[in-house]
Design an enzyme around this catalytic site. Structure first.
Site, PDB file in Angstrom:
ATOM      1  N   CYS A 338       0.850  -1.185   0.000  1.00 45.89           N
ATOM      2  CA  CYS A 338       0.000   0.000   0.000  1.00 45.89           C
ATOM      3  C   CYS A 338       0.884   1.233   0.000  1.00 45.89           C
ATOM      4  O   CYS A 338       1.985   1.214   0.566  1.00 45.89           O
ATOM      5  CB  CYS A 338      -0.897  -0.013   1.235  1.00 45.89           C
ATOM      6  SG  CYS A 338      -2.227   1.191   1.167  1.00 45.89           S
ATOM      7  N   ILE A 339       0.423   2.324  -0.622  1.00 44.68           N
ATOM      8  CA  ILE A 339       1.255   3.511  -0.776  1.00 44.68           C
ATOM      9  C   ILE A 339       0.378   4.751  -0.720  1.00 44.68           C
ATOM     10  O   ILE A 339      -0.756   4.751  -1.216  1.00 44.68           O
ATOM     11  CB  ILE A 339       2.044   3.438  -2.103  1.00 44.68           C
ATOM     12  CG1 ILE A 339       2.908   4.685  -2.305  1.00 44.68           C
ATOM     13  CG2 ILE A 339       1.146   3.226  -3.289  1.00 44.68           C
ATOM     14  CD1 ILE A 339       3.856   4.565  -3.500  1.00 44.68           C
ATOM     15  N   LEU A 340       0.890   5.793  -0.093  1.00 47.85           N
ATOM     16  CA  LEU A 340       0.122   7.037   0.060  1.00 47.85           C
ATOM     17  C   LEU A 340       1.060   8.221   0.193  1.00 47.85           C
ATOM     18  O   LEU A 340       2.059   8.157   0.912  1.00 47.85           O
ATOM     19  CB  LEU A 340      -0.765   6.966   1.302  1.00 47.85           C
ATOM     20  CG  LEU A 340      -1.434   8.277   1.744  1.00 47.85           C
ATOM     21  CD1 LEU A 340      -2.543   8.661   0.773  1.00 47.85           C
ATOM     22  CD2 LEU A 340      -1.971   8.159   3.155  1.00 47.85           C
ATOM     23  N   GLN A 346       1.332  16.407  -2.107  1.00 45.11           N
ATOM     24  CA  GLN A 346       1.127  15.804  -3.420  1.00 45.11           C
ATOM     25  C   GLN A 346       1.573  16.736  -4.538  1.00 45.11           C
ATOM     26  O   GLN A 346       1.762  17.924  -4.341  1.00 45.11           O
ATOM     27  CB  GLN A 346      -0.339  15.399  -3.577  1.00 45.11           C
ATOM     28  CG  GLN A 346      -0.704  14.225  -2.685  1.00 45.11           C
ATOM     29  CD  GLN A 346      -2.176  13.888  -2.711  1.00 45.11           C
ATOM     30  OE1 GLN A 346      -2.938  14.455  -3.465  1.00 45.11           O
ATOM     31  NE2 GLN A 346      -2.575  12.948  -1.860  1.00 45.11           N
ATOM     32  N   TYR A 350       6.699  12.938  -4.919  1.00 44.20           N
ATOM     33  CA  TYR A 350       6.953  11.985  -3.838  1.00 44.20           C
ATOM     34  C   TYR A 350       6.351  10.609  -4.129  1.00 44.20           C
ATOM     35  O   TYR A 350       6.928   9.586  -3.728  1.00 44.20           O
ATOM     36  CB  TYR A 350       6.402  12.523  -2.523  1.00 44.20           C
ATOM     37  CG  TYR A 350       7.184  13.689  -1.969  1.00 44.20           C
ATOM     38  CD1 TYR A 350       8.570  13.650  -1.882  1.00 44.20           C
ATOM     39  CD2 TYR A 350       6.538  14.840  -1.521  1.00 44.20           C
ATOM     40  CE1 TYR A 350       9.300  14.708  -1.371  1.00 44.20           C
ATOM     41  CE2 TYR A 350       7.258  15.912  -1.001  1.00 44.20           C
ATOM     42  CZ  TYR A 350       8.631  15.837  -0.933  1.00 44.20           C
ATOM     43  OH  TYR A 350       9.345  16.890  -0.426  1.00 44.20           O
ATOM     44  N   GLY A 351       5.193  10.560  -4.782  1.00 43.65           N
ATOM     45  CA  GLY A 351       4.586   9.267  -5.095  1.00 43.65           C
ATOM     46  C   GLY A 351       5.487   8.418  -5.978  1.00 43.65           C
ATOM     47  O   GLY A 351       5.701   7.219  -5.739  1.00 43.65           O
ATOM     48  N   GLU A 372       1.521  -5.378  -5.197  1.00 42.32           N
ATOM     49  CA  GLU A 372       0.547  -6.401  -4.817  1.00 42.32           C
ATOM     50  C   GLU A 372      -0.660  -6.371  -5.749  1.00 42.32           C
ATOM     51  O   GLU A 372      -1.135  -5.312  -6.144  1.00 42.32           O
ATOM     52  CB  GLU A 372       0.114  -6.166  -3.364  1.00 42.32           C
ATOM     53  CG  GLU A 372      -0.363  -7.419  -2.674  1.00 42.32           C
ATOM     54  CD  GLU A 372      -0.360  -7.258  -1.167  1.00 42.32           C
ATOM     55  OE1 GLU A 372      -1.416  -7.530  -0.553  1.00 42.32           O
ATOM     56  OE2 GLU A 372       0.677  -6.871  -0.614  1.00 42.32           O
ATOM     57  N   SER A 376      -5.917  -2.066  -9.906  1.00 46.59           N
ATOM     58  CA  SER A 376      -7.033  -1.412 -10.587  1.00 46.59           C
ATOM     59  C   SER A 376      -6.511  -0.775 -11.878  1.00 46.59           C
ATOM     60  O   SER A 376      -5.297  -0.706 -12.116  1.00 46.59           O
ATOM     61  CB  SER A 376      -7.632  -0.327  -9.696  1.00 46.59           C
ATOM     62  OG  SER A 376      -6.712   0.738  -9.556  1.00 46.59           O
TER      63      SER A 376
END
Length: 472
Positions: A338-340, A346, A350-351, A372, A376
């Site tokens: 998972c990543i946020l 934003q 950084y993402g 993982e 989507s």
């Protein structure tokens, strides 16, 4: 302070780039407000809530009974208070009217003045053009009752809404944030959306920022009546009141996440936090993350995960920017669960940095990695952008023939991901029983331009890390 039960899973499907800011160009890209030292807020967003509206007209119905009717666009009478499921136009924070659906309604507290005729209710609405993160409570004054519609076929509406997002808009959301756990089937998704349809926490305070939340998060029941929560930005404990946070900060010894610093380059730092050694922190991080991730599976055990927390550092400490989680042991070669990236940080690269960092760890492990599954469509878009930039940069510099296996060894990207990426770009052909890569420089340049800019670079020389090994 709470943090024990109902945490958010890190082992569902992986990364989805949020449709949040991309569903429309009018949606704000960041909804945080920076707090000055004296506690006043400085607006950090393009917009800051709905504009002021004129006072309600109290003379249009029998206010003493709290029930009235008005004629809608299609000639029928509109009963007040409005029923859940009603559709109409609502004035949004951009001052324009947008189609909405009423998700929930509630009576205003007695301390709020109203004059009957349905004005004693407020309504939780979903803007059908936008992502669910923009759902909000509105007063009757913001709703255009002349536009109340009959029920619309949900499938037709969903299809029409999806067509409004252009390919350019989908590419733009690559930098917003990536969210995970898209393993839900249709029935589970409906159940999830029903359970989480109303945001329980409206805003949080985290360090210098006051941030509007996007989604429901399963905080313990004693926090259900809290509109705003106050987080310690270092240990991530959360409190109901500002005074509690101030007392806590005088006692909290942490100035960075409670783990090992494995990367420092300039003002950027990355900490590895073991969910087993720092269970409360891991659970608090999950509560916080769920406020900004929609389809994130609920889970109770963080022991099996490592959390990689990215921070901006100054003389006050190391301030969390975002994170990704990773299973300690994955038979499927998953290198990211998972990543946020938090909203105030934003659109700064950084993402993409976090995705690139996950692959640098895989290289250190001597393994190939992959996010993982299942991905989507929007999650695939985010990773496809990263894979495209990395692979085409190599193909541009590599003069001789190169195989999929060699590309995988160089990048730590799984061979299946390399193959699917090159196939999507029409850069690979199957000839005489084997795959052949087409590397025309002009074609590569065109695809690189379409993939957009990369994020911040990971300086591998600054990474000091050894792969996880279970002690004992």
């Amino acid at each position: 302070m709470g943090s024990l039960e109902g945490t958010v899973a890190e082992n569902g499907g992986a990364a989805e780039a949020a449709a949040a800011a991309a569903a429309t160009t009018t949606a704000p890209s960041c909804n945080g407000k920076q707090l000055e030292e004296n506690g006043n807020a400085v607006d950090m967003a393009q917009t800051d809530g709905p504009p002021a509206f004129p006072a309600a007209d109290c003379g249009d119905g029998p206010g003493a009974t709290g029930v009235t009717t008005r004629k809608g666009r299609f000639g029928g009478l509109v009963a007040l208070p409005l029923e859940v499921g009603t559709r109409m136009l609502c004035r949004w924070r951009d001052g324009k009217f947008h189609p909405v659906k009423v998700i929930e309604r509630r009576k205003l507290p007695p301390t709020v003045s109203f004059c009957g005729g349905g004005h004693e209710y407020e309504y939780y609405v979903h803007y059908t053009e936008f992502n669910r993160r923009l759902d909000e409570w509105v007063k009757l004054d913001q709703l255009d009752l002349d536009t109340v519609e009959a029920d619309v076929d949900e499938k037709v509406e969903d299809k029409a809404t999806s067509l409004k997002m252009t390919r350019h808009q989908k590419r733009k959301i690559d930098e917003t944030h990536v969210e995970g756990h898209e393993e839900l089937d249709a029935a589970s998704l409906r159940e999830h959306e029903e359970f989480t349809k109303v945001k329980n926490i409206a805003t949080i305070e985290l360090g210098r920022y006051e941030i509007e939340t996007w989604y429901f998060s399963p905080f313990p029941p004693e926090y259900n009546d809290c509109v705003k929560l106050f987080f310690c930005e270092f240990c991530l404990n959360f409190m109901k009141r500002k005074e509690q946070l101030q007392r806590h900060m005088r006692k909290c010894d942490l100035k960075h996440p409670p783990g090992d610093e494995i990367y420092r380059c300039g003002t950027l730092s990355m900490f590895e936090v073991d969910g087993k050694k720092n269970k409360v922190y891991g659970q608090n991080l999950c509560y916080l993350a769920k406020l900004f991730l929609d389809h994130k599976t609920l889970y109770y055990d963080v022991d099996l995960f490592l959390f990689y927390v990215l921070c901006e550092c100054d003389d006050r400490g190391c301030h969390m920017v975002g994170y990704f989680s990773k299973e300690k042991h994955s038979e499927e070669s998953y290198n990211l669960a998972c990543i946020l990236t938090l909203p105030p940080y934003q659109r700064k690269g950084y993402g993409k940095f976090l995705i690139a960092f996950s692959y640098e760890l895989s290289k250190k492990e001597g393994k190939v990695g992959t996010p993982e599954r299942p991905l989507s469509d929007l999650g695939l878009l985010s990773y496809r952008g990263y894979w495209t930039r990395v692979l085409l940069d190599i193909l541009k510099k590599h003069k001789s023939n190169i195989s999929i296996k060699e590309l995988s060894d160089m990048t730590a990207i799984k061979a299946d991901d390399i193959l699917s990426t090159l196939q999507s770009l029409d850069l690979i052909q199957y000839r005489k029983g084997q795959h052949a890569i087409c590397a025309d420089p002009k074609v590569l340049d065109r695809h690189l331009k379409a993939a957009g800019r990369g994020g911040l670079d990971v300086d591998v020389s600054k990474l000091i890390w050894t792969p996880f090994k279970e002690q004992g």
